[in-house]
Design a protein around this motif. Structure first.
Motif, short mmCIF file in Angstrom:
data_model
loop_
_atom_site.label_atom_id
_atom_site.label_comp_id
_atom_site.label_asym_id
_atom_site.label_seq_id
_atom_site.Cartn_x
_atom_site.Cartn_y
_atom_site.Cartn_z
N GLY A 196 0.79 -1.21 0.00
CA GLY A 196 0.00 0.00 0.00
C GLY A 196 0.83 1.27 0.00
O GLY A 196 2.06 1.25 -0.08
N HIS A 197 0.14 2.41 0.13
CA HIS A 197 0.77 3.73 -0.02
C HIS A 197 0.55 4.55 1.24
O HIS A 197 -0.55 4.58 1.80
N ILE A 198 1.62 5.22 1.69
CA ILE A 198 1.55 6.07 2.87
C ILE A 198 2.01 7.47 2.50
O ILE A 198 3.12 7.65 1.98
N THR A 199 1.18 8.46 2.77
CA THR A 199 1.56 9.86 2.59
C THR A 199 1.98 10.41 3.95
O THR A 199 1.20 10.40 4.92
N LEU A 200 3.23 10.85 4.05
CA LEU A 200 3.77 11.32 5.33
C LEU A 200 3.40 12.79 5.54
O LEU A 200 3.74 13.64 4.71
N PRO A 201 2.73 13.10 6.64
CA PRO A 201 2.20 14.45 6.81
C PRO A 201 3.21 15.51 7.21
O PRO A 201 2.96 16.70 7.04
N LEU A 202 4.37 15.10 7.77
CA LEU A 202 5.32 16.08 8.28
C LEU A 202 6.70 15.89 7.64
O LEU A 202 7.08 14.77 7.28
N PRO A 203 7.47 16.96 7.50
CA PRO A 203 8.86 16.82 7.03
C PRO A 203 9.64 15.93 7.99
O PRO A 203 9.42 15.94 9.22
N ASP A 204 10.56 15.15 7.45
CA ASP A 204 11.43 14.25 8.22
C ASP A 204 10.67 13.09 8.87
O ASP A 204 11.25 12.34 9.66
N GLU A 205 9.38 12.93 8.58
CA GLU A 205 8.63 11.79 9.10
C GLU A 205 9.01 10.53 8.34
O GLU A 205 9.28 10.56 7.14
N ARG A 206 9.08 9.40 9.05
CA ARG A 206 9.44 8.14 8.42
C ARG A 206 8.50 7.04 8.90
O ARG A 206 7.85 7.16 9.95
N VAL A 207 8.45 5.97 8.15
CA VAL A 207 7.66 4.79 8.48
C VAL A 207 8.60 3.73 9.02
O VAL A 207 9.73 3.59 8.53
N THR A 208 8.17 2.97 10.00
CA THR A 208 8.95 1.84 10.50
C THR A 208 8.25 0.55 10.12
O THR A 208 7.06 0.38 10.43
N CYS A 209 8.97 -0.34 9.46
CA CYS A 209 8.42 -1.65 9.09
C CYS A 209 8.97 -2.70 10.03
O CYS A 209 10.18 -2.90 10.12
N ARG A 210 8.05 -3.38 10.72
CA ARG A 210 8.40 -4.42 11.68
C ARG A 210 7.87 -5.77 11.19
O ARG A 210 6.90 -5.81 10.43
N PRO A 211 8.47 -6.85 11.64
CA PRO A 211 8.03 -8.17 11.19
C PRO A 211 6.55 -8.43 11.48
O PRO A 211 6.08 -8.19 12.60
N ASP A 212 5.84 -8.87 10.46
CA ASP A 212 4.45 -9.31 10.56
C ASP A 212 3.50 -8.21 11.06
O ASP A 212 2.47 -8.50 11.69
N VAL A 213 3.83 -6.96 10.78
CA VAL A 213 2.99 -5.83 11.15
C VAL A 213 2.64 -5.06 9.88
O VAL A 213 3.54 -4.74 9.09
N ASP A 214 1.36 -4.76 9.69
CA ASP A 214 0.94 -3.95 8.55
C ASP A 214 1.48 -2.54 8.75
O ASP A 214 1.06 -1.85 9.70
N PRO A 215 2.39 -2.06 7.91
CA PRO A 215 3.00 -0.74 8.15
C PRO A 215 2.01 0.41 8.06
O PRO A 215 2.17 1.43 8.74
N LEU A 216 0.99 0.27 7.22
CA LEU A 216 0.00 1.34 7.10
C LEU A 216 -0.83 1.46 8.37
O LEU A 216 -1.00 2.55 8.92
N MET A 217 -1.34 0.34 8.86
CA MET A 217 -2.12 0.35 10.09
C MET A 217 -1.27 0.83 11.25
O MET A 217 -1.72 1.62 12.09
N ASP A 218 -0.01 0.38 11.31
CA ASP A 218 0.89 0.78 12.37
C ASP A 218 1.14 2.28 12.34
O ASP A 218 1.16 2.96 13.37
N PHE A 219 1.34 2.82 11.13
CA PHE A 219 1.63 4.25 10.99
C PHE A 219 0.45 5.10 11.44
O PHE A 219 0.60 6.04 12.22
#
Length: 251
Positions: A206-229
């Motif tokens: 899927g796709h994630i739009t980051l709302p703030l400058p310098d914001e990042r996504v963290t991908c962890r094992p067996d975790v949906d990164p979108l839901m987590d974000f």
């Protein structure tokens, strides 16, 4: 594997990647009980990064003989741009990560209790940053008969918590190469462990739009990164950013 290149570009590859890494490649594939220095580890990481980008290059030939459809499907569109940036004097980006493990289908016994997956999203950040996260794995035979397992991921605006790195079954060589590295300190993965390592990454989460400058996504094992974000932000996930069903085949 070949990629079309002029004489000057071939010289640049030899001078900047092949020759500097020669000693480190030899020590690693021979499984010498002598730690690589920081300079050697850096040279090895840069060589593996260059090699992975050429393997994923859209003009690479000889990867899957007779299967050009698969070649086009598996290549990275971003690889061409990254190689051009290297040629212009840039370094491998910090959002390109390189992990290395050692496997032995005969004598290896290291494996995880489960087969974790990391789901890779596409990101959009401020200033046009971001893009699709992609990953690839390949192996290089060692003198002992073991296999050097290499995994490379390009993950713009994404941080990755790799389960094999966390379990000390693999080492991350890039970015931030270790000061010293001894291949013999890596346990030998079993056949199961090798398959687990090679199948960690799943594309297309899927796709994630980051709302703030310098914001990042963290991908962890067996975790949906979108839901987590979006849980992190205390908000419901936008409908247009919902990920496909977890576990779908995007490798």
């Amino acid at each position: 594997m070949t990629v079309p290149a002029c004489e000057d570009c071939n010289k640049w590859l030899n001078d900047n990647f092949e020759r500097p890494a020669h000693a480190a490649i030899t020590k690693t594939l021979d499984e010498c009980d002598v730690p690589l220095t920081y300079a050697e580890t850096t040279a090895l990481a840069r060589w593996l990064g260059k090699t992975s980008l050429l393997l994923q290059h859209q003009e690479a030939k000889g990867i899957v003989p007779g299967d050009e459809d698969r070649r086009q499907r598996d290549c990275w569109e971003v690889a061409t741009r990254l190689v051009r940036e290297l040629r212009r004097g840039s370094e491998l980006p910090d959002d390109l990560s390189i992990w290395m493990a050692r496997a032995d289908d005969t004598d290896g016994n290291a494996e995880l209790s489960t087969s974790p997956r990391i789901y890779l999203p596409t990101t959009s950040g401020t200033g046009g940053l971001g893009g699709e996260s992609v990953a690839t794995s390949f192996g290089i035979g060692m003198r002992s008969g073991a296999m050097l397992c290499v995994q490379v991921a390009y993950h713009p605006l994404v941080d990755i918590a790799h389960p094999f790195e966390g379990s000390r079954f693999a080492i991350r060589l890039w970015p931030d190469p270790p000061a010293k590295f001894n291949i013999r300190n890596l346990p030998r993965l079993s056949t199961v462990g090798r398959r687990q390592f090679n199948s960690v990454f799943v594309r297309g989460a899927g796709h994630i739009t980051l709302p703030l400058p310098d914001e990042r996504v963290t991908c962890r094992p067996d975790v949906d990164p979108l839901m987590d974000f979006w849980t992190h932000w205390g908000r419901s996930m936008p409908v247009d950013e919902q990920s496909p069903e977890t576990g779908s085949d995007h490798e």
